[in-house]
Design an enzyme around this catalytic site. Structure first.
Site, mmCIF file in Angstrom:
data_model
loop_
_atom_site.group_PDB
_atom_site.id
_atom_site.type_symbol
_atom_site.label_atom_id
_atom_site.label_comp_id
_atom_site.label_asym_id
_atom_site.label_seq_id
_atom_site.Cartn_x
_atom_site.Cartn_y
_atom_site.Cartn_z
ATOM 1 N N ILE A 1 1.110 6.848 0.015
ATOM 2 C CA ILE A 1 0.381 5.870 0.824
ATOM 3 C C ILE A 1 -1.040 5.726 0.303
ATOM 4 O O ILE A 1 -1.738 6.715 0.106
ATOM 5 C CB ILE A 1 0.341 6.320 2.303
ATOM 6 C CG1 ILE A 1 1.766 6.569 2.819
ATOM 7 C CG2 ILE A 1 -0.393 5.297 3.164
ATOM 8 C CD1 ILE A 1 1.822 7.394 4.081
ATOM 9 N N CYS A 2 -1.466 4.489 0.110
ATOM 10 C CA CYS A 2 -2.845 4.214 -0.271
ATOM 11 C C CYS A 2 -3.615 3.907 1.011
ATOM 12 O O CYS A 2 -3.481 2.834 1.586
ATOM 13 C CB CYS A 2 -2.911 3.024 -1.226
ATOM 14 S SG CYS A 2 -4.589 2.632 -1.728
ATOM 15 N N LEU A 3 -4.361 4.896 1.465
ATOM 16 C CA LEU A 3 -5.116 4.758 2.709
ATOM 17 C C LEU A 3 -6.405 5.541 2.533
ATOM 18 O O LEU A 3 -6.364 6.731 2.202
ATOM 19 C CB LEU A 3 -4.272 5.315 3.863
ATOM 20 C CG LEU A 3 -4.750 5.085 5.281
ATOM 21 C CD1 LEU A 3 -4.823 3.604 5.610
ATOM 22 C CD2 LEU A 3 -3.823 5.778 6.268
ATOM 23 N N ASN B 1 0.808 -1.224 0.000
ATOM 24 C CA ASN B 1 0.000 0.000 0.000
ATOM 25 C C ASN B 1 0.841 1.274 0.000
ATOM 26 O O ASN B 1 0.318 2.361 0.198
ATOM 27 C CB ASN B 1 -0.950 0.004 1.198
ATOM 28 C CG ASN B 1 -1.723 -1.294 1.312
ATOM 29 O OD1 ASN B 1 -1.454 -2.081 2.209
ATOM 30 N ND2 ASN B 1 -2.633 -1.549 0.396
#
Length: 150
Positions: free
Chosen positions: A87-89, A80
């Protein structure tokens, strides 16, 4: 001349100092009070355990209506988090809410280190490896932590 800092940012910054979160430190820059150097300790029982990860956090003018900009400075092998440290959040994108705070974001990132999600990847190659051979991916994550986060 920069605009004065909104009261909310001042209060959040004071709380980060007064009530530090275990395994997380955020230091505000003297010359730009919207910019933080962040340190997150790799959570125990994770492939990142023992690592110290440096991140940058920046509060845009629109904050808290827009999420902070956060990225890893330390290289990390994680499905992620991409090579540029992005950041993939969900809370940093579509699920952002002005009710969230800097500390909530940092806790979410710390939790992401404990439980990588290869089904919502940013680094597709890492996610693919995580799905096909999780033990090998975890081993690579440990090696990267040893090499880059000490």
């Amino acid at each position: 001349m920069t605009a004065p800092l909104p009261r909310r940012i001042i209060k959040e910054t004071e709380r980060l100092v007064a009530e530090p979160v275990h395994g997380i430190s955020a230091t505000v820059h003297d010359d730009n009070l919207r910019y933080f150097d962040v340190r997150i300790d790799g959570p125990s029982q994770s492939p990142y355990e023992g690592g110290i990860f440096k991140l940058e956090l920046f509060l845009p003018e629109e904050y808290p209506m827009a999420p902070p900009k956060v990225r890893f400075v330390t290289k990390i092998y994680h499905p992620n988090i991409d090579k540029l440290g992005r950041i993939c959040l969900d809370t940093l994108k579509d699920n952002w809410s002005p009710a969230l705070q800097i500390r909530t974001v940092l806790l979410s990132i710390q939790a992401l280190l404990s439980s990588p999600n290869p089904d919502d990847p940013l680094a597709n190659d890492v996610a693919q490896r995580w799905k096909e051979d999780e033990p090998a991916a975890i081993q690579t994550a440990r090696e990267w932590t040893r090499m880059h986060a000490r």
